[in-house]
Design an enzyme around this catalytic site. Sequence first.
Site, PDB file in Angstrom:
ATOM      1  N   GLY A 167       0.840  -1.205   0.000  1.00 39.59           N
ATOM      2  CA  GLY A 167       0.000   0.000   0.000  1.00 39.59           C
ATOM      3  C   GLY A 167       0.868   1.245   0.000  1.00 39.59           C
ATOM      4  O   GLY A 167       1.578   1.516   0.967  1.00 39.59           O
ATOM      5  N   VAL A 175      -0.649   6.751   4.056  1.00 39.73           N
ATOM      6  CA  VAL A 175       0.009   6.209   5.244  1.00 39.73           C
ATOM      7  C   VAL A 175       1.319   5.514   4.862  1.00 39.73           C
ATOM      8  O   VAL A 175       2.392   5.865   5.336  1.00 39.73           O
ATOM      9  CB  VAL A 175      -0.930   5.233   5.998  1.00 39.73           C
ATOM     10  CG1 VAL A 175      -0.166   4.505   7.091  1.00 39.73           C
ATOM     11  CG2 VAL A 175      -2.109   5.991   6.591  1.00 39.73           C
ATOM     12  N   THR A 196      -5.855   1.730   9.554  1.00 42.55           N
ATOM     13  CA  THR A 196      -6.804   1.845  10.662  1.00 42.55           C
ATOM     14  C   THR A 196      -7.795   0.707  10.558  1.00 42.55           C
ATOM     15  O   THR A 196      -8.443   0.536   9.535  1.00 42.55           O
ATOM     16  CB  THR A 196      -7.584   3.160  10.603  1.00 42.55           C
ATOM     17  OG1 THR A 196      -6.660   4.206  10.751  1.00 42.55           O
ATOM     18  CG2 THR A 196      -8.581   3.235  11.728  1.00 42.55           C
ATOM     19  N   GLU A 255      -1.216   4.083  13.094  1.00 39.48           N
ATOM     20  CA  GLU A 255      -0.628   5.318  12.580  1.00 39.48           C
ATOM     21  C   GLU A 255      -1.286   6.513  13.248  1.00 39.48           C
ATOM     22  O   GLU A 255      -2.496   6.626  13.247  1.00 39.48           O
ATOM     23  CB  GLU A 255      -0.871   5.363  11.066  1.00 39.48           C
ATOM     24  CG  GLU A 255      -0.136   6.465  10.399  1.00 39.48           C
ATOM     25  CD  GLU A 255       1.305   6.507  10.847  1.00 39.48           C
ATOM     26  OE1 GLU A 255       2.069   5.655  10.393  1.00 39.48           O
ATOM     27  OE2 GLU A 255       1.679   7.374  11.660  1.00 39.48           O
ATOM     28  N   LYS A 262      -6.113   3.337  18.977  1.00 35.99           N
ATOM     29  CA  LYS A 262      -6.172   4.146  17.753  1.00 35.99           C
ATOM     30  C   LYS A 262      -7.589   4.688  17.533  1.00 35.99           C
ATOM     31  O   LYS A 262      -7.789   5.880  17.281  1.00 35.99           O
ATOM     32  CB  LYS A 262      -5.726   3.292  16.565  1.00 35.99           C
ATOM     33  CG  LYS A 262      -6.083   3.824  15.209  1.00 35.99           C
ATOM     34  CD  LYS A 262      -5.144   4.921  14.754  1.00 35.99           C
ATOM     35  CE  LYS A 262      -5.658   5.559  13.504  1.00 35.99           C
ATOM     36  NZ  LYS A 262      -4.694   5.985  12.570  1.00 35.99           N
ATOM     37  N   THR A 287      -9.872   5.043  19.754  1.00 31.94           N
ATOM     38  CA  THR A 287     -10.211   5.945  20.854  1.00 31.94           C
ATOM     39  C   THR A 287      -9.595   7.325  20.640  1.00 31.94           C
ATOM     40  O   THR A 287     -10.253   8.355  20.819  1.00 31.94           O
ATOM     41  CB  THR A 287      -9.720   5.356  22.198  1.00 31.94           C
ATOM     42  OG1 THR A 287     -10.180   4.018  22.296  1.00 31.94           O
ATOM     43  CG2 THR A 287     -10.234   6.155  23.375  1.00 31.94           C
ATOM     44  N   LYS A 321     -10.745  24.217  17.074  1.00 34.20           N
ATOM     45  CA  LYS A 321     -10.968  25.177  15.999  1.00 34.20           C
ATOM     46  C   LYS A 321     -12.298  24.838  15.330  1.00 34.20           C
ATOM     47  O   LYS A 321     -12.445  23.777  14.720  1.00 34.20           O
ATOM     48  CB  LYS A 321      -9.793  25.066  15.014  1.00 34.20           C
ATOM     49  CG  LYS A 321      -9.706  26.176  14.048  1.00 34.20           C
ATOM     50  CD  LYS A 321      -8.380  26.947  14.145  1.00 34.20           C
ATOM     51  CE  LYS A 321      -8.457  28.259  13.407  1.00 34.20           C
ATOM     52  NZ  LYS A 321      -9.601  29.095  13.739  1.00 34.20           N
ATOM     53  N   GLY A 339     -13.242  16.351   8.237  1.00 34.86           N
ATOM     54  CA  GLY A 339     -13.239  15.367   7.159  1.00 34.86           C
ATOM     55  C   GLY A 339     -12.031  14.474   7.339  1.00 34.86           C
ATOM     56  O   GLY A 339     -11.511  14.337   8.443  1.00 34.86           O
ATOM     57  N   CYS A 389     -10.069   9.230   8.366  1.00 38.64           N
ATOM     58  CA  CYS A 389     -10.053   8.477   9.628  1.00 38.64           C
ATOM     59  C   CYS A 389     -11.218   8.744  10.576  1.00 38.64           C
ATOM     60  O   CYS A 389     -11.834   7.805  11.067  1.00 38.64           O
ATOM     61  CB  CYS A 389      -8.760   8.745  10.379  1.00 38.64           C
ATOM     62  SG  CYS A 389      -7.365   7.859   9.698  1.00 38.64           S
TER      63      CYS A 389
HETATM   64  C1  UDX Z   1      -6.375  12.229  12.102  1.00 38.77           C
HETATM   65  C2  UDX Z   1      -5.589  12.138  13.434  1.00 38.77           C
HETATM   66  O1  UDX Z   1      -5.254  13.464  13.874  1.00 38.77           O
HETATM   67  C3  UDX Z   1      -4.353  11.298  13.251  1.00 38.77           C
HETATM   68  O2  UDX Z   1      -3.677  11.150  14.484  1.00 38.77           O
HETATM   69  C4  UDX Z   1      -4.756   9.935  12.704  1.00 38.77           C
HETATM   70  O3  UDX Z   1      -3.617   9.149  12.464  1.00 38.77           O
HETATM   71  C5  UDX Z   1      -5.555  10.092  11.421  1.00 38.77           C
HETATM   72  O4  UDX Z   1      -6.677  10.935  11.627  1.00 38.77           O
HETATM   73  P1  UDX Z   1      -6.102  13.626   9.846  1.00 38.77           P
HETATM   74  O5  UDX Z   1      -7.460  13.125   9.515  1.00 38.77           O
HETATM   75  O6  UDX Z   1      -5.032  13.478   8.840  1.00 38.77           O
HETATM   76  O7  UDX Z   1      -5.554  12.926  11.168  1.00 38.77           O
HETATM   77  O8  UDX Z   1      -6.204  15.194  10.181  1.00 38.77           O
HETATM   78  P2  UDX Z   1      -6.612  16.035  11.475  1.00 38.77           P
HETATM   79  O9  UDX Z   1      -5.610  17.099  11.643  1.00 38.77           O
HETATM   80  O10 UDX Z   1      -6.876  15.196  12.654  1.00 38.77           O
HETATM   81  O11 UDX Z   1      -7.962  16.743  11.014  1.00 38.77           O
HETATM   82  C6  UDX Z   1      -9.165  16.029  10.772  1.00 38.77           C
HETATM   83  C7  UDX Z   1     -10.280  16.974  10.412  1.00 38.77           C
HETATM   84  O12 UDX Z   1     -10.684  17.758  11.523  1.00 38.77           O
HETATM   85  C8  UDX Z   1      -9.914  17.990   9.326  1.00 38.77           C
HETATM   86  O13 UDX Z   1     -10.976  18.125   8.416  1.00 38.77           O
HETATM   87  C9  UDX Z   1      -9.683  19.262  10.085  1.00 38.77           C
HETATM   88  O14 UDX Z   1      -9.910  20.402   9.303  1.00 38.77           O
HETATM   89  C10 UDX Z   1     -10.709  19.126  11.189  1.00 38.77           C
HETATM   90  N1  UDX Z   1     -10.369  19.907  12.397  1.00 38.77           N
HETATM   91  C11 UDX Z   1      -9.270  19.611  13.125  1.00 38.77           C
HETATM   92  C12 UDX Z   1     -11.204  20.942  12.797  1.00 38.77           C
HETATM   93  O15 UDX Z   1     -12.220  21.220  12.154  1.00 38.77           O
HETATM   94  N2  UDX Z   1     -10.888  21.652  13.925  1.00 38.77           N
HETATM   95  C13 UDX Z   1      -9.782  21.377  14.685  1.00 38.77           C
HETATM   96  O16 UDX Z   1      -9.572  22.068  15.691  1.00 38.77           O
HETATM   97  C14 UDX Z   1      -8.942  20.327  14.259  1.00 38.77           C
HETATM   98  P1  ADP Z   2      -4.282   5.265   3.340  1.00 39.26           P
HETATM   99  O1  ADP Z   2      -4.691   6.672   3.663  1.00 39.26           O
HETATM  100  O2  ADP Z   2      -4.772   4.282   4.360  1.00 39.26           O
HETATM  101  O3  ADP Z   2      -2.822   5.143   3.088  1.00 39.26           O
HETATM  102  P2  ADP Z   2      -4.752   5.068   0.461  1.00 39.26           P
HETATM  103  O4  ADP Z   2      -6.025   4.794  -0.267  1.00 39.26           O
HETATM  104  O5  ADP Z   2      -4.055   6.372   0.265  1.00 39.26           O
HETATM  105  O6  ADP Z   2      -5.081   4.827   2.021  1.00 39.26           O
HETATM  106  O7  ADP Z   2      -3.685   3.941   0.130  1.00 39.26           O
HETATM  107  C1  ADP Z   2      -3.946   2.571   0.117  1.00 39.26           C
HETATM  108  C2  ADP Z   2      -3.203   1.946  -1.051  1.00 39.26           C
HETATM  109  O8  ADP Z   2      -3.286   0.526  -0.922  1.00 39.26           O
HETATM  110  C3  ADP Z   2      -3.757   2.284  -2.439  1.00 39.26           C
HETATM  111  O9  ADP Z   2      -2.748   2.884  -3.231  1.00 39.26           O
HETATM  112  C4  ADP Z   2      -4.205   0.914  -3.010  1.00 39.26           C
HETATM  113  O10 ADP Z   2      -3.958   0.784  -4.400  1.00 39.26           O
HETATM  114  C5  ADP Z   2      -3.329  -0.047  -2.215  1.00 39.26           C
HETATM  115  N1  ADP Z   2      -3.860  -1.426  -2.148  1.00 39.26           N
HETATM  116  C6  ADP Z   2      -5.120  -1.828  -1.829  1.00 39.26           C
HETATM  117  N2  ADP Z   2      -5.215  -3.185  -1.849  1.00 39.26           N
HETATM  118  C7  ADP Z   2      -3.993  -3.654  -2.188  1.00 39.26           C
HETATM  119  C8  ADP Z   2      -3.437  -4.973  -2.376  1.00 39.26           C
HETATM  120  N3  ADP Z   2      -4.178  -6.072  -2.184  1.00 39.26           N
HETATM  121  N4  ADP Z   2      -2.143  -5.070  -2.735  1.00 39.26           N
HETATM  122  C9  ADP Z   2      -1.391  -3.955  -2.914  1.00 39.26           C
HETATM  123  N5  ADP Z   2      -1.844  -2.705  -2.757  1.00 39.26           N
HETATM  124  C10 ADP Z   2      -3.123  -2.529  -2.390  1.00 39.26           C
END
Ligand code: UDX
Ligand code: ADP
Length: 464
Positions: free
Chosen positions: A10, A14, A133, A162, A222, A224, A269, A275, A278
């Site tokens: 992948g 991540v 996740t 992660e 994770k 939580t 904020k 969005g 996760c």
């Molecule tokens: C999140 C977790 O923070 C991270 O630890 C986990 O591994 C993956 O999920 P991510 O989704 O990449 O990370 O971004 P994050 O900074 O958490 O923001 C998520 C969303 O919440 C965004 O849309 C952001 O704009 C929004 N957000 C964040 C707010 O609206 N207000 C805030 O105060 C913080």
């Molecule tokens: P994340 O945010 O979890 O990293 P992404 O969608 O960005 O999610 O990345 C997941 C990646 O895993 C994609 O590029 C997808 O092509 C790849 N993938 C999904 N299934 C397989 C598989 N069976 N073998 C190899 N790669 C895979």
Amino acid sequence: MEIKNICCIGAGYVGGPTMAVIAQKCPEIKVTVVDINEKRIAAWNDNDVENIPIYEPGLSDVVAEARGRNLFFSTDIDSAIEEAEMIFISVNTPTKTYGIGKGMAADLKYIELCARQIARVSKTDKIVVEKSTLPVRTAEALKNILDNTGNGVNYQILSNPEFLAEGTAVEDLIDPDRVLIGGDIDTTKGKEAVMALVDVYAHWVPNERILTTNVWSSELSKLTANAFLAQRVSSINAMSELCEKTGADVNEVARAVGMDSRIGSKFLKSSVGFGGSCFQKDILNLVYIAKSFGLYEVADYWEQVIIMNDHQKKRFAANIVKTLFNTVSGKKIAFLGWAFKKDTNDTRESAAIYVADYLLNEQAEIVIYDPKVKEEQIYADLDYLNSRTEEENRQRVRVVKDPYEAGKEAHAVAVLTEWDEFKTLDWKRIYDDMLKPAFLFDGRRLLERRTKEELGFEFYAIGS
Ligand code: UDX
Ligand code: ADP
């Protein structure tokens, strides 16, 4: 046990950044990132390192340093699995769109495919690390598949969730608050596997920040952590609506509340809604797990975080319609930003998608500018909702490469992502080019009200 070869299945948001940093920090370990998506792997291998498929500040430098030295991107999944002592699974685990658990449970089909492929190919013992996740107890499912389909090979399954946030992925990986490693710590083999992964991270992470737990604690931690973070955003967003009604200002409230050291200032904020790949998915997982154990109060408690978030997106869109004299039919609305937050080109679950969908249902025309998101991605996000035909999405939505073009002859401009560059736009020029009255909706509390009102804008910001 010393790790010399790592394979990561992948090459996404991540797997890509995580492996790039591991390779940078552990030059003696060969790290191969594999993916079934040939286009994605080709982009990771592009001669111009600025063309890698994921935008993250600082990532191209890390890739430039390690790529070709000990960091490789490939579509030859079998060879990479065979060679590696440690295999990370970083494939996507979207919410199920069909069958039991539809709209809630994580779809584990990609994980299962990986497990079967590992079982088929492996000839030597492997440590398999779940990085995606995942719902709690996925490690058990993985172990089951591997132990029952493999050919006498021994597998140790680790959970290493992660915690990187997109937009700050490289920073978060280089200087993490903590690294969590879950394993079968009650057995010698399990402990050895955990220690092998601890040794990888110990190349650059201080020992006191590397936590080891049992697998279930790691997996649940994770979910939580993300549920708590999302809950803070929904909590402050709930207050934003109350602020708008009472004359309080949500930024002032957040500041006052956040200075309480027991509460803390981060993730307060107010916004148009969270969005990302996760938060929603993890909470839905939590809700699904709780329900499956009959814990309905627990499930309802967490589900409310999502209900509040959906409300916030809808409320922002509905307010645009109401302010524009109760109709946006045929009106041009300019969107600044499409990504779910700044400094990433990821759009998964971005609030902008849902706000656009709502306005399109009200027959608006939308023009979008985002500094990093590609046109094809924006159309794909809208098409995925299935709200209207693909042709209609292309007729009614235009994607432009210049923010001033977006604003030209627009009835309203809406800020959906907090990109820094929006703060320093020539707002007078935008105002002059718009239809009057010129409405400006700030879904991120990014812009200064006073200067915008002085220019003549009718200004609305979430939470005041
Ligand atoms: C999140 C977790 O923070 C991270 O630890 C986990 O591994 C993956 O999920 P991510 O989704 O990449 O990370 O971004 P994050 O900074 O958490 O923001 C998520 C969303 O919440 C965004 O849309 C952001 O704009 C929004 N957000 C964040 C707010 O609206 N207000 C805030 O105060 C913080
Ligand atoms: P994340 O945010 O979890 O990293 P992404 O969608 O960005 O999610 O990345 C997941 C990646 O895993 C994609 O590029 C997808 O092509 C790849 N993938 C999904 N299934 C397989 C598989 N069976 N073998 C190899 N790669 C895979």
